[in-house]
Scaffold this motif. Structure first.
Motif, PDB file in Angstrom:
ATOM      1  N   THR A 148      40.972  44.201  31.544  1.00 19.25           N
ATOM      2  CA  THR A 148      40.353  42.895  31.769  1.00 19.25           C
ATOM      3  C   THR A 148      41.061  42.137  32.909  1.00 19.25           C
ATOM      4  OG1 THR A 148      41.772  41.920  30.078  1.00 19.25           O
ATOM      5  CG2 THR A 148      39.588  42.685  29.373  1.00 19.25           C
ATOM      6  N   GLY A 149      42.214  42.658  33.360  1.00 19.74           N
ATOM      7  CA  GLY A 149      42.916  42.030  34.473  1.00 19.74           C
ATOM      8  C   GLY A 149      42.483  42.618  35.810  1.00 19.74           C
ATOM      9  N   CYS A 150      42.721  43.936  35.996  1.00 25.15           N
ATOM     10  CA  CYS A 150      42.466  44.553  37.313  1.00 25.15           C
ATOM     11  C   CYS A 150      41.209  45.413  37.318  1.00 25.15           C
ATOM     12  CB  CYS A 150      43.676  45.376  37.750  1.00 25.15           C
ATOM     13  SG  CYS A 150      43.952  46.870  36.769  1.00 25.15           S
ATOM     14  N   HIS A 151      40.521  45.484  36.184  1.00 23.78           N
ATOM     15  CA  HIS A 151      39.217  46.166  36.069  1.00 23.78           C
ATOM     16  C   HIS A 151      39.260  47.670  36.286  1.00 23.78           C
ATOM     17  CE1 HIS A 151      37.624  42.188  35.646  1.00 23.78           C
ATOM     18  NE2 HIS A 151      38.135  41.837  36.821  1.00 23.78           N
ATOM     19  N   VAL A 152      40.440  48.258  36.308  1.00 23.37           N
ATOM     20  CA  VAL A 152      40.530  49.712  36.443  1.00 23.37           C
ATOM     21  C   VAL A 152      40.031  50.350  35.142  1.00 23.37           C
ATOM     22  CG1 VAL A 152      42.882  50.099  35.564  1.00 23.37           C
ATOM     23  CG2 VAL A 152      41.995  51.543  37.410  1.00 23.37           C
ATOM     24  N   ARG A 153      39.357  51.488  35.288  1.00 25.22           N
ATOM     25  CA  ARG A 153      38.822  52.181  34.109  1.00 25.22           C
ATOM     26  C   ARG A 153      39.593  53.463  33.874  1.00 25.22           C
ATOM     27  NH1 ARG A 153      32.978  50.287  33.419  1.00 25.22           N
ATOM     28  NH2 ARG A 153      32.525  52.139  32.215  1.00 25.22           N
ATOM     29  N   SER A 154      39.748  53.824  32.620  1.00 30.49           N
ATOM     30  CA  SER A 154      40.351  55.123  32.306  1.00 30.49           C
ATOM     31  C   SER A 154      39.796  55.592  30.975  1.00 30.49           C
ATOM     32  CB  SER A 154      41.885  55.015  32.290  1.00 30.49           C
ATOM     33  OG  SER A 154      42.285  53.931  31.473  1.00 30.49           O
ATOM     34  N   SER A 155      40.292  56.733  30.511  1.00 34.27           N
ATOM     35  CA  SER A 155      39.639  57.351  29.359  1.00 34.27           C
ATOM     36  C   SER A 155      40.080  56.732  28.034  1.00 34.27           C
ATOM     37  CB  SER A 155      39.888  58.863  29.360  1.00 34.27           C
ATOM     38  OG  SER A 155      40.964  59.190  28.516  1.00 34.27           O
ATOM     39  N   CYS A 171      47.453  47.592  30.094  1.00 31.54           N
ATOM     40  CA  CYS A 171      47.185  48.300  31.349  1.00 31.54           C
ATOM     41  C   CYS A 171      48.509  48.744  31.976  1.00 31.54           C
ATOM     42  CB  CYS A 171      46.433  47.386  32.301  1.00 31.54           C
ATOM     43  SG  CYS A 171      46.161  48.091  33.943  1.00 31.54           S
ATOM     44  N   LEU A 172      48.595  50.017  32.336  1.00 28.46           N
ATOM     45  CA  LEU A 172      49.829  50.542  32.910  1.00 28.46           C
ATOM     46  C   LEU A 172      50.024  50.047  34.341  1.00 28.46           C
ATOM     47  CD1 LEU A 172      49.589  54.176  31.510  1.00 28.46           C
ATOM     48  CD2 LEU A 172      51.077  52.325  30.702  1.00 28.46           C
ATOM     49  N   ALA A 173      48.930  49.612  34.983  1.00 28.79           N
ATOM     50  CA  ALA A 173      49.032  49.128  36.365  1.00 28.79           C
ATOM     51  C   ALA A 173      49.427  47.655  36.422  1.00 28.79           C
ATOM     52  CB  ALA A 173      47.703  49.348  37.088  1.00 28.79           C
ATOM     53  N   CYS A 174      48.793  46.813  35.572  1.00 35.43           N
ATOM     54  CA  CYS A 174      48.998  45.359  35.744  1.00 35.43           C
ATOM     55  C   CYS A 174      49.433  44.647  34.460  1.00 35.43           C
ATOM     56  CB  CYS A 174      47.727  44.707  36.296  1.00 35.43           C
ATOM     57  SG  CYS A 174      46.445  44.433  35.048  1.00 35.43           S
ATOM     58  N   GLY A 175      49.493  45.363  33.340  1.00 38.47           N
ATOM     59  CA  GLY A 175      49.905  44.717  32.090  1.00 38.47           C
ATOM     60  C   GLY A 175      48.795  43.949  31.397  1.00 38.47           C
ATOM     61  N   ALA A 180      35.077  50.009  27.250  1.00 40.25           N
ATOM     62  CA  ALA A 180      34.139  49.700  28.351  1.00 40.25           C
ATOM     63  C   ALA A 180      32.720  49.459  27.833  1.00 40.25           C
ATOM     64  CB  ALA A 180      34.151  50.828  29.380  1.00 40.25           C
ATOM     65  N   THR A 181      32.642  48.962  26.608  1.00 42.16           N
ATOM     66  CA  THR A 181      31.358  48.563  26.026  1.00 42.16           C
ATOM     67  C   THR A 181      31.151  47.067  26.248  1.00 42.16           C
ATOM     68  OG1 THR A 181      32.514  48.248  23.934  1.00 42.16           O
ATOM     69  CG2 THR A 181      31.401  50.346  24.240  1.00 42.16           C
ATOM     70  N   VAL A 182      29.898  46.653  26.157  1.00 44.64           N
ATOM     71  CA  VAL A 182      29.579  45.235  26.301  1.00 44.64           C
ATOM     72  C   VAL A 182      29.770  44.567  24.940  1.00 44.64           C
ATOM     73  CG1 VAL A 182      27.790  43.556  26.872  1.00 44.64           C
ATOM     74  CG2 VAL A 182      27.925  45.724  28.132  1.00 44.64           C
ATOM     75  N   MET A 183      30.787  43.703  24.853  1.00 42.74           N
ATOM     76  CA  MET A 183      31.045  43.004  23.593  1.00 42.74           C
ATOM     77  C   MET A 183      30.093  41.824  23.433  1.00 42.74           C
ATOM     78  SD  MET A 183      35.192  42.854  23.304  1.00 42.74           S
ATOM     79  CE  MET A 183      36.118  44.278  22.724  1.00 42.74           C
ATOM     80  N   PHE A 184      29.976  41.309  22.218  1.00 40.58           N
ATOM     81  CA  PHE A 184      29.241  40.062  22.017  1.00 40.58           C
ATOM     82  C   PHE A 184      29.935  38.984  22.837  1.00 40.58           C
ATOM     83  CE2 PHE A 184      28.418  42.305  17.903  1.00 40.58           C
ATOM     84  CZ  PHE A 184      27.059  42.523  18.134  1.00 40.58           C
ATOM     85  N   GLY A 185      29.134  38.195  23.573  1.00 46.16           N
ATOM     86  CA  GLY A 185      29.710  37.170  24.437  1.00 46.16           C
ATOM     87  C   GLY A 185      29.935  37.647  25.857  1.00 46.16           C
ATOM     88  N   GLU A 186      29.683  38.938  26.131  1.00 41.17           N
ATOM     89  CA  GLU A 186      29.775  39.457  27.489  1.00 41.17           C
ATOM     90  C   GLU A 186      28.379  39.682  28.049  1.00 41.17           C
ATOM     91  OE1 GLU A 186      33.260  42.228  28.809  1.00 41.17           O
ATOM     92  OE2 GLU A 186      32.480  42.987  26.917  1.00 41.17           O
ATOM     93  N   ARG A 187      28.245  39.583  29.363  1.00 42.28           N
ATOM     94  CA  ARG A 187      26.961  39.849  30.010  1.00 42.28           C
ATOM     95  C   ARG A 187      26.767  41.344  30.201  1.00 42.28           C
ATOM     96  NH1 ARG A 187      26.871  37.588  35.549  1.00 42.28           N
ATOM     97  NH2 ARG A 187      24.706  38.239  35.559  1.00 42.28           N
ATOM     98  N   LEU A 188      25.508  41.754  30.183  1.00 45.73           N
ATOM     99  CA  LEU A 188      25.207  43.119  30.584  1.00 45.73           C
ATOM    100  C   LEU A 188      25.480  43.251  32.081  1.00 45.73           C
ATOM    101  CD1 LEU A 188      23.829  43.153  27.803  1.00 45.73           C
ATOM    102  CD2 LEU A 188      21.915  44.340  28.835  1.00 45.73           C
ATOM    103  N   ASP A 189      25.811  44.461  32.502  1.00 41.94           N
ATOM    104  CA  ASP A 189      26.010  44.733  33.920  1.00 41.94           C
ATOM    105  C   ASP A 189      24.691  44.473  34.651  1.00 41.94           C
ATOM    106  OD1 ASP A 189      26.081  45.974  36.431  1.00 41.94           O
ATOM    107  OD2 ASP A 189      27.559  47.441  35.761  1.00 41.94           O
ATOM    108  N   PRO A 190      24.657  43.468  35.563  1.00 48.42           N
ATOM    109  CA  PRO A 190      23.379  43.117  36.205  1.00 48.42           C
ATOM    110  C   PRO A 190      22.771  44.274  37.003  1.00 48.42           C
ATOM    111  CG  PRO A 190      25.215  41.856  37.146  1.00 48.42           C
ATOM    112  CD  PRO A 190      25.769  42.624  35.997  1.00 48.42           C
TER     113      PRO A 190
END
Ligand code: ZN
Length: 245
Positions: free
Chosen positions: A118-125, A142-146, A152-162
């Motif tokens: 949720t900080g740097c938006h990097v995705r991993s498995s 996150c190992l990159a930014c903490g 990577a699912t859309v939680m309640f309260g999150e927008r769908l990917d436009p």
């Protein structure tokens, strides 16, 4: 060439042992405690919610599930040369595991097979993250930014990917056949795609045990079990030019 669009929901994956978490009568809606675990604001502000979420992910059958005959029938239709696009409300990745090319699957609610920072938006498995949880990290960062990691699912309260939504609308408008499978079409905006397809002249077919709000617009309604009904239905649209689509 006929473009066949398939909108799939939880019902296509129940034969794979995955319960309906998200639907109107799904586990998350019936259990407010469980729904909290997938509500974005609570997840971001409450470490205990995150610890419980990681335990839930560790116990979830989703990553261990295998595709079933319905997923395989969709992938086979694509391999037969017919242009097929899948729009799915599911986060289990089973269409792709069955052999559907990833670029032809639009995941409206994201995927449980990956995590995102949720900080740097990097995705991993997800598997890798669950390995860290199993090794004792209750709320892996996150190992990159903490930053805070989430599925990577859309939680309640999150927008769908436009972008995913825009592509889904374009497919609903362009397809000749729109097959709704395993969803009662109660969750927007996914449900409205059936109406958009019908408005633009697609043949609308509903394969679902329960009635849907779009049944009166459907050209055909199939109530039989998905595992047998969908493979039989899709044989109608098989192409004869393998791997040309
Ligand atoms: Zn990060």
């Amino acid at each position: 060439m006929t473009l066949v669009a398939i909108l799939s929901g939880a019902g296509i994956s129940t034969d794979s042992g995955i319960p309906d978490y998200r639907g109107p009568n799904g586990l998350w809606r019936r259990d407010p405690g469980a729904e909290k675990l997938v509500t974005y604001d609570l997840y971001m502000t409450d470490p205990e919610i995150r610890r419980r979420s990681w335990r839930m992910r560790s116990d979830s059958p989703t990553l261990r599930a295998e595709p079933n005959g319905a997923h395989r029938a969709v992938a086979e239709l694509s391999r037969s040369g017919t242009a097929v696009r899948v729009i799915t409300q599911n986060v289990d990745g089973l269409h792709q595991l069955a052999g559907m090319p990833a670029r032809k699957v639009l995941e409206l609610h994201g995927t449980a097979r990956e995590i995102v920072c949720t900080g740097c938006h990097v995705r991993s498995s997800m598997k890798e993250a669950l390995g860290r949880v199993a090794a004792g990290e209750e709320d892996p960062r996150c190992l990159a930014c903490g930053g805070i990691l989430k599925s990577a699912t859309v939680m309640f309260g999150e927008r769908l990917d436009p972008e995913v939504l825009a592509q889904s609308v374009a497919i609903a408008k362009a397809c000749e056949v729109f097959i709704v499978v395993g969803t009662t079409l109660q969750v927007q905006p996914a449900a409205s795609l059936a109406g958009i397809a019908a408005d633009h002249g697609a043949l609308l077919i509903v394969v679902n045990a329960e009635p849907t709000p779009y049944d009166d617009r459907a050209h055909e309604i199939i109530r039989e079990p998905i595992g047998t009904a969908l493979p039989a239905l899709l044989t109608r649209y098989r192409g004869d030019r393998p791997d040309q689509n």
